[in-house]
Each structure stands twice: as structure tokens, then as C-alpha cells.
Write an enzyme that holds these catalytic residues in place. Structure first.
Site, PDB file in Angstrom:
ATOM      1  N   ASP A 149       1.958  29.640 -29.189  1.00 15.06           N
ATOM      2  CA  ASP A 149       1.906  30.216 -30.535  1.00 15.06           C
ATOM      3  C   ASP A 149       1.745  31.724 -30.329  1.00 15.06           C
ATOM      4  OD1 ASP A 149       1.056  31.268 -32.974  1.00 15.06           O
ATOM      5  OD2 ASP A 149      -0.088  29.489 -33.509  1.00 15.06           O
ATOM      6  N   VAL A 150       2.740  32.499 -30.752  1.00 15.54           N
ATOM      7  CA  VAL A 150       2.730  33.945 -30.435  1.00 15.54           C
ATOM      8  C   VAL A 150       1.626  34.712 -31.165  1.00 15.54           C
ATOM      9  CG1 VAL A 150       5.186  34.086 -29.794  1.00 15.54           C
ATOM     10  CG2 VAL A 150       4.499  34.510 -32.183  1.00 15.54           C
ATOM     11  N   SER A 204      16.188  41.904 -38.577  1.00 14.51           N
ATOM     12  CA  SER A 204      16.927  41.321 -39.709  1.00 14.51           C
ATOM     13  C   SER A 204      17.524  42.448 -40.545  1.00 14.51           C
ATOM     14  CB  SER A 204      15.973  40.508 -40.588  1.00 14.51           C
ATOM     15  OG  SER A 204      16.583  40.179 -41.816  1.00 14.51           O
ATOM     16  N   ASN A 213      11.988  36.259 -30.572  1.00 13.21           N
ATOM     17  CA  ASN A 213      12.731  35.624 -31.665  1.00 13.21           C
ATOM     18  C   ASN A 213      11.812  34.925 -32.674  1.00 13.21           C
ATOM     19  OD1 ASN A 213      15.153  34.049 -32.869  1.00 13.21           O
ATOM     20  ND2 ASN A 213      13.786  32.432 -32.121  1.00 13.21           N
ATOM     21  N   PHE A 242      15.266  28.350 -41.261  1.00 15.02           N
ATOM     22  CA  PHE A 242      14.625  29.522 -41.866  1.00 15.02           C
ATOM     23  C   PHE A 242      14.291  29.328 -43.352  1.00 15.02           C
ATOM     24  CE2 PHE A 242      15.135  33.629 -44.078  1.00 15.02           C
ATOM     25  CZ  PHE A 242      14.246  34.432 -43.393  1.00 15.02           C
ATOM     26  N   TYR A 295       8.204  40.284 -45.847  1.00  9.66           N
ATOM     27  CA  TYR A 295       9.114  39.836 -44.779  1.00  9.66           C
ATOM     28  C   TYR A 295       9.990  41.008 -44.313  1.00  9.66           C
ATOM     29  CZ  TYR A 295      12.862  37.689 -42.193  1.00  9.66           C
ATOM     30  OH  TYR A 295      13.767  37.411 -41.195  1.00  9.66           O
ATOM     31  N   ARG A 336       6.013  23.459 -31.393  1.00  9.94           N
ATOM     32  CA  ARG A 336       6.310  22.022 -31.513  1.00  9.94           C
ATOM     33  C   ARG A 336       6.646  21.419 -30.142  1.00  9.94           C
ATOM     34  NH1 ARG A 336      10.482  22.507 -36.437  1.00  9.94           N
ATOM     35  NH2 ARG A 336      10.810  24.509 -35.412  1.00  9.94           N
TER      36      ARG A 336
END
Ligand code: NDP
Ligand code: 8X3
Length: 245
Positions: A52-53, A128, A75, A178, A141, A33
Site C-alpha cells: 500500500d503506497v 493525467s 502508477n 478507474f 483529483y 489485492r
């Protein structure tokens, strides 16, 4: 130090960027963005890269340009959906794999040779608790974050004999964009996740990242798992079948 943070237009990434900026370090923020990037850059004076990874060639180009960074914070990432595996959208699964796994792999592979050559550097991954602890709807995920955990450990093994460090930060529930992303813009559903509780903040994660990054150079924090005191694991579930024979 020069720090590159992927996905720094909101949440953890933005807080991590500010933590380093406010402590006098050079930071490159990045994400998709552009307006957010230029807003943060204007406010703080940091550099930004529109990145954009999931775009492999763009990633390698950016790290060719910023090959002198000391810290890469991987991240950028997302969860999409919370449905059981058999009801999910395969494109959501692909996007999580492309971003949370391939994005981390591309950025790491692009910068690592430069770090090894300088015998200096630190890869800090944002994993996570979902990478260690299963929960209903965590399917792909959680698995992408399990990849991040094992990739982080394997990296340190390959970096044996160098001073290049690698850390995996594994947060629990934190109130960022998130859940809004996970529920595809359904802000009401996202807000319910954090109702009547006190989740981790982005600043808590930034604090942990900064601590790992500023320890003496012989200290490698392999991983940190952190959760709000309002969150713990749950018991095993037992399915009770009324018609069991
Ligand atoms: P946010 O949605 O607030 O931030 C996600 C960031 O990732 C944004 O800056 C977004 O920027 C960026 N991003 C997403 N896709 C891409 C992409 N393809 N290329 C580049 N950047 C991308 O969420 P969080 O801050 O919470 O999430 C940050 C990380 O923390 C993620 O990896 C997430 O999995 C992890 N995490 C989050 C937890 C939580 O409860 N919030 C807990 C544990 C881990 P843009 O849209 O501009 O590209
Ligand atoms: C984000 C934390 O518990 O929503 O990684 O998966 S959780």
C-alpha cells in the site's frame, strides 16, 4: 531491465507490467489485492510485493529490498467522487492526497538515492490530463495530478548531471476500473462514462510507457499527453443569470 510497477493489480499498471514481461524484462508488480497479485504472478512468473503506497515505512522497506530496479512506474492512484468541492467528502480528498501525492513521493524518495548512486534509472509517473485541464468535479483529483506534473519537472532539475530520467505520462479517459472506484462500486454509472465512445486502453498507456523507457539513454521524455480521438477540451462556460441587474 528490472521494473517496479505500483498499483499493478488492474488497468494501466497490469498492462504496463505485461508489456515489460512480454519483452523479456524482470518485473515486480505490487498493490493491495493479494489474490490478484498472486494470480498475475502465477500466470507470468513475475515477482510481487503486497504494498500500500500510503504506508511510508512499508514503502521504504520494499525499495531497500529492490534497490536495484532500473525503472519505477508510479502508477497507483485513484479518483473518488465527482461532486462540486463544497459537497465532497473530506476523507475522499485525504485518500486521493495520500495515494496520488504522498504515495508517489514516498516511492520516489525511497528508490532515488540508489538510482543516483548507480547513475542509472527512470522514474515514470502516471499523471493525467486532469492535472493540466480543469473540469467540474475534478477539484482535488486534478490537483493531485498537477502536483505529479510539477514534481516530475522538478525531479529532472534535481537530477541534472545524472543519467537518471523522469517522465510524466498524462492520459485522458481510459476504460479501466478507474470509474468504478471513483463512483464507489456503481458499475452502471461507471459504464455510462464510456458509453458510445472509444476511450484509450490500458495497452495504449503501456505502449507509451515502454517507448519512453526504451529510448537511448540520453533521451528524456519530459511528458506525454495522450487522449482518445473521441475526447477534446470544452469551451469556457458562461453562466447566464436571468435576474442580473
Ligand atoms: P485502476 O483502478 O484500474 O487501477 C488503479 C491501481 O492502483 C490498482 O492496481 C490499485 O490496486 C492501485 N492502488 C490504488 N490505491 C493504492 C494504494 N494505496 N497502494 C497501492 N496501490 C493502490 O485505474 P487505472 O489503471 O485507470 O489507474 C492507474 C493510474 O492512472 C492512476 O494513477 C490514475 O489516476 C491514472 N489515470 C487514469 C485514467 C483513466 O481514465 N483510467 C486517465 C489518466 C490517469 P489495489 O486496489 O490492488 O491496491
Ligand atoms: C483520469 C482522466 O478525465 O477522468 O485521470 O480525470 S479524467
Amino acid at each position: 531491465m528490472k521494473v517496479f510497477v505500483t498499483g499493478s493489480t488492474s488497468g494501466f499498471g497490469e498492462a504496463i507490467a505485461y508489456k515489460f514481461i512480454n519483452n523479456g524484462h524482470d518485473v515486480v508488480i505490487s498493490g493491495r489485492r493479494k489474490e490478484r497479485l498472486s494470480e498475475i504472478s502465477k500466470k507470468s512468473g513475475c515477482l510481487f510485493e503486497l504494498l500500500d503506497v500510503t504506508k511510508k515505512e512499508d514503502v521504504f522497506k520494499v525499495f531497500e529490498k529492490h534497490n536495484d530496479i532500473d525503472i519505477l512506474v508510479n502508477n497507483a492512484g485513484l479518483a473518488l467522487g465527482l461532486e462540486p468541492a463544497h459537497e465532497t467528502n473530506i476523507e475522499d480528498w485525504e485518500r486521493m492526497i495520500d495515494t496520488n501525492i504522498k504515495g508517489v513521493v514516498y516511492c520516489t524518495r525511497a528508490i532515488l538515492p540508489f538510482m543516483v548512486k548507480r547513475n542509472k534509472g527512470h522514474i515514470i509517473n502516471i499523471g493525467s490530463v486532469a492535472g493540466s485541464w480543469p473540469y467540474p468535479g475534478g477539484n482535488v483529483y486534478g490537483s493531485t495530478k498537477a502536483f505529479v506534473a510539477q514534481f516530475s519537472r522538478n525531479l529532472r532539475n534535481d537530477l541534472f548531471g545524472t543519467k537518471v530520467r523522469c517522465t510524466n505520462i498524462e492520459p485522458g479517459m481510459a476504460n479501466t476500473e478507474f470509474s468504478t472506484v471513483r463512483f464507489k462500486g456503481d458499475k452502471n454509472r461507471a459504464d455510462k462514462v464510456y458509453e458510445n465512445t472509444k476511450p484509450l486502453t490500458s495497452e495504449d498507456i503501456a505502449e507509451a510507457v515502454y517507448w519512453c523507457a526504451t529510448l537511448p539513454e540520453h533521451v528524456n521524455i519530459n511528458s506525454i499527453e495522450l487522449m482518445s480521438v473521441y475526447q477534446t477540451w470544452n469551451a469556457f462556460r458562461i453562466y447566464r443569470d436571468e435576474n442580473i441587474d
